[in-house]
Design a protein around this motif. Structure first.
Motif, PDB file in Angstrom:
ATOM      1  N   LEU A   4       0.806  -1.221   0.000  1.00 34.50           N
ATOM      2  CA  LEU A   4       0.000   0.000   0.000  1.00 34.50           C
ATOM      3  C   LEU A   4       0.840   1.271   0.000  1.00 34.50           C
ATOM      4  N   GLY A   5       2.141   1.148   0.270  1.00 30.08           N
ATOM      5  CA  GLY A   5       3.005   2.311   0.138  1.00 30.08           C
ATOM      6  C   GLY A   5       3.174   3.132   1.395  1.00 30.08           C
ATOM      7  N   VAL A   6       3.211   2.490   2.571  1.00 30.41           N
ATOM      8  CA  VAL A   6       3.440   3.222   3.815  1.00 30.41           C
ATOM      9  C   VAL A   6       4.855   2.937   4.308  1.00 30.41           C
ATOM     10  N   THR A   7       5.250   3.596   5.375  1.00 21.32           N
ATOM     11  CA  THR A   7       6.509   3.280   6.031  1.00 21.32           C
ATOM     12  C   THR A   7       6.275   2.125   6.994  1.00 21.32           C
ATOM     13  N   VAL A   8       7.050   1.067   6.864  1.00 16.94           N
ATOM     14  CA  VAL A   8       6.912  -0.114   7.711  1.00 16.94           C
ATOM     15  C   VAL A   8       8.126  -0.188   8.641  1.00 16.94           C
ATOM     16  N   ASP A   9       7.858  -0.144   9.943  1.00 11.50           N
ATOM     17  CA  ASP A   9       8.912  -0.249  10.946  1.00 11.50           C
ATOM     18  C   ASP A   9       8.894  -1.655  11.532  1.00 11.50           C
ATOM     19  N   VAL A  10       9.924  -2.440  11.245  1.00  6.98           N
ATOM     20  CA  VAL A  10      10.021  -3.807  11.770  1.00  6.98           C
ATOM     21  C   VAL A  10      10.723  -3.749  13.119  1.00  6.98           C
ATOM     22  N   LEU A  11       9.981  -4.115  14.164  1.00  2.00           N
ATOM     23  CA  LEU A  11      10.487  -4.036  15.535  1.00  2.00           C
ATOM     24  C   LEU A  11      10.701  -5.414  16.130  1.00  2.00           C
ATOM     25  N   THR A  12      10.739  -6.418  15.281  1.00  2.00           N
ATOM     26  CA  THR A  12      10.904  -7.807  15.708  1.00  2.00           C
ATOM     27  C   THR A  12      12.168  -7.985  16.540  1.00  2.00           C
ATOM     28  N   GLY A  13      12.043  -8.685  17.648  1.00  2.00           N
ATOM     29  CA  GLY A  13      13.204  -9.016  18.470  1.00  2.00           C
ATOM     30  C   GLY A  13      13.544  -8.000  19.533  1.00  2.00           C
ATOM     31  N   LEU A  14      12.946  -6.815  19.479  1.00  2.00           N
ATOM     32  CA  LEU A  14      13.204  -5.820  20.526  1.00  2.00           C
ATOM     33  C   LEU A  14      12.443  -6.187  21.793  1.00  2.00           C
ATOM     34  N   ARG A  15      12.970  -5.790  22.939  1.00  2.00           N
ATOM     35  CA  ARG A  15      12.247  -5.984  24.186  1.00  2.00           C
ATOM     36  C   ARG A  15      10.926  -5.223  24.131  1.00  2.00           C
ATOM     37  N   PRO A  16       9.886  -5.700  24.824  1.00  2.00           N
ATOM     38  CA  PRO A  16       8.594  -5.017  24.765  1.00  2.00           C
ATOM     39  C   PRO A  16       8.664  -3.529  25.107  1.00  2.00           C
ATOM     40  N   ASP A  17       9.494  -3.143  26.086  1.00  2.00           N
ATOM     41  CA  ASP A  17       9.581  -1.726  26.433  1.00  2.00           C
ATOM     42  C   ASP A  17      10.207  -0.922  25.305  1.00  2.00           C
ATOM     43  N   ARG A  18      11.175  -1.534  24.597  1.00  2.00           N
ATOM     44  CA  ARG A  18      11.793  -0.834  23.463  1.00  2.00           C
ATOM     45  C   ARG A  18      10.830  -0.788  22.278  1.00  2.00           C
TER      46      ARG A  18
END
Length: 425
Positions: free
Chosen positions: A166-180
């Motif tokens: 769809l053409g948006v910015t996708v931020d992959v946060l996989t593997g980060l601690r929940p607080d991060r």
């Protein structure tokens, strides 16, 4: 031996991690995934370069690109290459030598009640729901979408591919601690999450005023969880969807949905309940069958699919689930859906998870027993079950578990709990 990502469909140099810029990509046929010219992709804040040099995948079956064993920094470029070329890919371990035509991909079931199965899908089955998201949410290139889970989780993969398409910015946060992860959600406007992931975000207690839309799926999402999320994200509409890996979206619910209902049919979905209380649906979002494994509960008849869920529809078209046919067991000649008892337990203060399983009994055939997570006292919960369901349905025993077994997607690992019952826990 796993099949490597095929070089016949895209050169390995076609997509690489980078810190600057990306090239606009051409728009391919509408029945194939593509990377929109406006799309951006980051992993833990670092840009991933999106390039359009991938050659189209040749016609006919080709080896499936096995993304599952790759570390995330390699998996994302490999996936981007598959999206750009149309090459078949999978995000769960697949037998060597498996081939599929272009425009095909594999996901996996959660494996909560049995061995995970490999789901075969066409690009078109997800693109149909991408279009519905764009219409319903008013998606624009200014939106940012976050991916919280691993690519082996169907919901995370869906969010990633939809955002790029769809053409948006996708931020992959996989593997980060929940607080991060919660900190990195600052500025994110669109979010797909499981109830477990929402719980972790709420626990971090960081305001999220930019969130416009949140879609929650993969388990029960109660009023208390909805209220906690609304406190942090007051500008967000929150939708809860029900579906399965085989069906994708089936229903949507919101704050106006009756309690205990999973909502009304998702746009484009037809629902019916047969005389055996099996829930059937027909939609453009259905899978193309199992690539590996099978399910005794799944049936396909004249374009309608059931995965073995049982339930009923009210006069307004709201669907109420009563359980899964493959979890039902018989107690003294009476069919029992364990979900009925689980709903009573999770409604009690101090209970975060609950699971009911059958224990073989010489007189009654089986009796319900259960585990739960939380600080509630077992005798209090037993009394609540007897009051709500009667002594014939109440579990024989309930035991708290300090470490609740969860699958990667956030669902309870029922197979692990069954082993505890079998072992005399």
């Amino acid at each position: 031996m796993l099949s490597p990502c095929p070089t016949t469909c895209f050169p390995r140099s076609a997509t690489r991690l980078g810190k600057t810029g990306r090239s606009a990509l051409p728009e391919p046929a509408t029945d194939r995934f593509h990377i929109h010219a406006a799309a951006r992709l980051t992993i833990a804040g670092q840009p991933v370069a999106l390039r359009s040099s991938a050659a189209p995948c040749p016609p006919g079956p080709v080896p499936v690109c096995d993304i599952a064993p790759l570390p995330l920094a390699d998996a994302l470029p490999a996936l981007v290459g598959c999206l750009a070329s149309g090459a078949p890919f999978c995000v769960s371990v697949t037998p060597a030598g498996l081939q599929e035509p272009a425009g095909t991909f594999h996901t996996a079931t959660s494996g909560s009640t049995g061995a995970p199965k490999r789901i075969r899908r066409s690009h078109a089955s997800w693109i149909a729901s991408f279009r519905e998201t764009a219409r319903r949410w008013g998606v624009t290139p200014d939106d940012r979408l976050a991916v919280l889970g691993g690519l082996d989780q169907s919901l995370s993969l869906y969010a990633l591919v939809e955002g790029l398409h769809l053409g948006v910015t996708v931020d992959v946060l996989t593997g980060l601690r929940p607080d991060r992860q919660a900190a990195a959600l600052d500025g994110v406007t669109l979010l797909y999450a499981t109830p477990t992931q929402v719980g972790q975000i709420v626990q971090a207690d960081r305001p999220l005023p930019a969130l416009r839309h949140v879609a929650v799926g993969g388990g029960a999402f109660g009023a208390a969880q909805r209220a906690a999320l609304a406190r942090l994200a007051p500008n967000a509409s929150v939708e809860v969807f029900y579906g399965a890996a085989e069906t994708s979206f089936a229903t949507l619910s919101d704050a106006t949905t009756p309690e205990e209902s999973v909502g009304r049919p998702y746009p484009g979905v037809d629902l019916r309940v047969d005389e055996a209380s099996l829930v059937w649906l027909r939609s453009p979002y259905l899978f193309d069958g199992y690539a590996v494994g099978h399910s005794d509960g799944t049936q396909i008849v004249d374009g309608w699919v059931t995965v073995g869920e049982t339930g009923y529809l009210d006069d307004a078209g709201n669907l109420f689930l009563t359980g899964r046919a493959d979890r039902m067991f018989t107690v003294a000649d009476r069919n029992l859906h364990p979900e009925t008892i689980e709903a009573v337990l999770t409604a009690q203060p101090g209970v975060t998870h609950a699971a009911i399983l059958p224990l073989t009994d010489a007189k009654r055939g089986a009796v319900p027993v259960g585990f739960y997570a939380g600080d509630a006292a077992p005798e209090v919960l037993m009394a609540a079950c007897r009051a709500a369901l009667g002594p014939g349905i109440a579990p024989r025993w309930l035991r708290p578990l300090p470490d609740w077994p969860l699958l990667p997607g956030g669902k309870t690992d029922l197979r692990a709990l069954s082993r505890l019952v079998e072992g005399g826990a």
